[in-house]
Design a protein around this motif. Structure first.
Motif, PDB file in Angstrom:
ATOM      1  N   ASN A  50      80.719  95.587  54.209  1.00 50.66           N
ATOM      2  CA  ASN A  50      80.289  95.151  52.890  1.00 50.66           C
ATOM      3  C   ASN A  50      81.512  94.733  52.086  1.00 50.66           C
ATOM      4  OD1 ASN A  50      77.593  95.726  53.327  1.00 50.66           O
ATOM      5  ND2 ASN A  50      77.759  97.804  52.533  1.00 50.66           N
ATOM      6  N   LEU A  51      81.380  93.679  51.298  1.00 51.90           N
ATOM      7  CA  LEU A  51      82.476  93.262  50.424  1.00 51.90           C
ATOM      8  C   LEU A  51      82.521  94.085  49.153  1.00 51.90           C
ATOM      9  CD1 LEU A  51      82.364  89.376  50.698  1.00 51.90           C
ATOM     10  CD2 LEU A  51      83.993  90.935  51.747  1.00 51.90           C
ATOM     11  N   ALA A  52      81.344  94.411  48.627  1.00 51.14           N
ATOM     12  CA  ALA A  52      81.271  95.155  47.381  1.00 51.14           C
ATOM     13  C   ALA A  52      80.432  96.412  47.590  1.00 51.14           C
ATOM     14  CB  ALA A  52      80.662  94.296  46.287  1.00 51.14           C
ATOM     15  N   ARG A  53      80.753  97.441  46.846  1.00 52.89           N
ATOM     16  CA  ARG A  53      79.999  98.685  46.925  1.00 52.89           C
ATOM     17  C   ARG A  53      78.634  98.518  46.275  1.00 52.89           C
ATOM     18  NH1 ARG A  53      84.943 101.673  44.807  1.00 52.89           N
ATOM     19  NH2 ARG A  53      86.109 102.048  46.704  1.00 52.89           N
ATOM     20  N   ALA A  54      77.700  99.292  46.732  1.00 54.65           N
ATOM     21  CA  ALA A  54      76.371  99.293  46.124  1.00 54.65           C
ATOM     22  C   ALA A  54      76.458  99.904  44.725  1.00 54.65           C
ATOM     23  CB  ALA A  54      75.407 100.090  46.987  1.00 54.65           C
ATOM     24  N   THR A  55      75.614  99.393  43.826  1.00 57.57           N
ATOM     25  CA  THR A  55      75.576  99.906  42.470  1.00 57.57           C
ATOM     26  C   THR A  55      74.160 100.340  42.130  1.00 57.57           C
ATOM     27  OG1 THR A  55      75.137  97.722  41.549  1.00 57.57           O
ATOM     28  CG2 THR A  55      77.439  98.391  41.697  1.00 57.57           C
ATOM     29  N   ASP A  56      74.043 101.204  41.136  1.00 56.65           N
ATOM     30  CA  ASP A  56      72.718 101.591  40.653  1.00 56.65           C
ATOM     31  C   ASP A  56      72.121 100.414  39.896  1.00 56.65           C
ATOM     32  OD1 ASP A  56      72.862 104.122  41.706  1.00 56.65           O
ATOM     33  OD2 ASP A  56      73.668 105.015  39.872  1.00 56.65           O
ATOM     34  N   GLY A  57      70.873 100.110  40.172  1.00 55.45           N
ATOM     35  CA  GLY A  57      70.212  98.996  39.485  1.00 55.45           C
ATOM     36  C   GLY A  57      70.495  97.673  40.163  1.00 55.45           C
ATOM     37  N   MET A  58      70.041  96.622  39.495  1.00 55.37           N
ATOM     38  CA  MET A  58      70.184  95.269  40.042  1.00 55.37           C
ATOM     39  C   MET A  58      71.504  94.643  39.604  1.00 55.37           C
ATOM     40  SD  MET A  58      67.515  94.336  41.835  1.00 55.37           S
ATOM     41  CE  MET A  58      67.353  92.594  41.704  1.00 55.37           C
ATOM     42  N   ASN A  59      72.205  94.056  40.515  1.00 54.03           N
ATOM     43  CA  ASN A  59      73.392  93.250  40.222  1.00 54.03           C
ATOM     44  C   ASN A  59      73.353  92.063  41.172  1.00 54.03           C
ATOM     45  OD1 ASN A  59      75.702  92.283  39.145  1.00 54.03           O
ATOM     46  ND2 ASN A  59      77.063  93.725  40.162  1.00 54.03           N
ATOM     47  N   LYS A  60      72.400  91.195  40.937  1.00 59.35           N
ATOM     48  CA  LYS A  60      72.123  90.075  41.822  1.00 59.35           C
ATOM     49  C   LYS A  60      73.301  89.110  41.901  1.00 59.35           C
ATOM     50  CE  LYS A  60      69.211  86.290  41.279  1.00 59.35           C
ATOM     51  NZ  LYS A  60      68.011  85.687  40.775  1.00 59.35           N
ATOM     52  N   VAL A  61      73.619  88.679  43.114  1.00 57.90           N
ATOM     53  CA  VAL A  61      74.619  87.634  43.318  1.00 57.90           C
ATOM     54  C   VAL A  61      73.949  86.296  43.021  1.00 57.90           C
ATOM     55  CG1 VAL A  61      76.031  86.454  45.049  1.00 57.90           C
ATOM     56  CG2 VAL A  61      75.925  88.949  45.020  1.00 57.90           C
ATOM     57  N   THR A  62      74.549  85.514  42.137  1.00 56.12           N
ATOM     58  CA  THR A  62      73.956  84.237  41.754  1.00 56.12           C
ATOM     59  C   THR A  62      74.616  83.050  42.448  1.00 56.12           C
ATOM     60  OG1 THR A  62      75.376  84.083  39.807  1.00 56.12           O
ATOM     61  CG2 THR A  62      73.199  85.100  39.518  1.00 56.12           C
ATOM     62  N   GLU A  83      89.152  91.546  51.533  1.00 61.74           N
ATOM     63  CA  GLU A  83      89.761  92.399  50.515  1.00 61.74           C
ATOM     64  C   GLU A  83      89.720  91.686  49.168  1.00 61.74           C
ATOM     65  OE1 GLU A  83      91.008  95.492  51.093  1.00 61.74           O
ATOM     66  OE2 GLU A  83      90.357  95.287  53.169  1.00 61.74           O
ATOM     67  N   ARG A  84      89.234  92.389  48.135  1.00 59.85           N
ATOM     68  CA  ARG A  84      89.200  91.773  46.815  1.00 59.85           C
ATOM     69  C   ARG A  84      90.619  91.658  46.271  1.00 59.85           C
ATOM     70  NH1 ARG A  84      86.077  94.570  42.170  1.00 59.85           N
ATOM     71  NH2 ARG A  84      88.101  95.385  41.681  1.00 59.85           N
ATOM     72  N   GLN A  85      91.007  90.449  45.935  1.00 63.01           N
ATOM     73  CA  GLN A  85      92.355  90.187  45.460  1.00 63.01           C
ATOM     74  C   GLN A  85      92.420  89.959  43.952  1.00 63.01           C
ATOM     75  OE1 GLN A  85      95.163  90.352  47.280  1.00 63.01           O
ATOM     76  NE2 GLN A  85      93.940  90.953  49.039  1.00 63.01           N
ATOM     77  N   ASP A  86      91.335  89.439  43.379  1.00 62.64           N
ATOM     78  CA  ASP A  86      91.378  89.103  41.960  1.00 62.64           C
ATOM     79  C   ASP A  86      89.961  89.030  41.410  1.00 62.64           C
ATOM     80  OD1 ASP A  86      92.498  88.482  39.535  1.00 62.64           O
ATOM     81  OD2 ASP A  86      93.528  86.684  40.226  1.00 62.64           O
TER      82      ASP A  86
END
Length: 165
Positions: free
Chosen positions: A8-20, A48-51
């Motif tokens: 996964n690139l990003a961690r799961a979060t509580d609630g919706m955080n839709k990729v647009t 890896e997230r750089q910025d």
């Protein structure tokens, strides 16, 4: 072609955080991802997230917009954001991760911007579609937009042709 899950690139979060919107750079060195939180996250080729940086609204008083599409420039140093608040912003990313991110061009429109593409054969022109059915080309050198096509229905996607035009 065989695809396989790596991570996964990003961690799961509580609630919706839709990729647009999501886009790979032509150099395959950067991946840009933006969600409803309007934060543009930049990842390297290893995931890896750089910025990261926040997308700006067209009007500071109205922050109820969504980033509808993103596209990298052919040299991978700029990123175009198509926003529902009727504007296209071009951010200068630079060639290094530590370079300052700044807006170098903007194209204010009459209706919501729905899709965007940046053809490789036209490094100084970005093509975008509007909710009213028009397809326009934004010319970076003159900061002007010209109509390429006048349609009557909503345009939901754009891409460059096989010859990168």
């Amino acid at each position: 072609m065989q695809l396989r899950y790596l991570e996964n690139l990003a961690r799961a979060t509580d609630g919706m955080n839709k990729v647009t919107a999501i886009a790979w750079s032509p150099s395959s060195q950067r991946l840009a991802v933006v969600g409803v939180d309007k934060i543009v996250q930049l990842f390297d080729e290893n995931g890896e997230r750089q910025d990261r940086f926040s997308a700006k609204p067209a009007d500071k008083a109205n922050k109820t917009y969504v980033v509808k599409g993103i596209a990298f420039s052919p040299d991978s140093t700029k990123l175009a954001l198509a926003q529902s608040d009727s504007i296209v912003f071009i951010y200068k990313l630079g060639s290094d991760w530590k370079d300052k991110k700044s807006i170098c061009n903007k194209f204010q429109q009459q209706s919501s911007v729905t899709a965007i593409a940046w053809p490789d054969q036209h490094p100084n022109e970005v093509v975008f579609a509007l909710a009213e059915g028009r397809v326009k080309v934004g010319q970076l050198k003159s900061n002007k937009a010209a109509t390429l096509y006048q349609g009557t229905s909503f345009c939901c996607a754009l891409t460059a042709g096989p010859d990168d035009n």
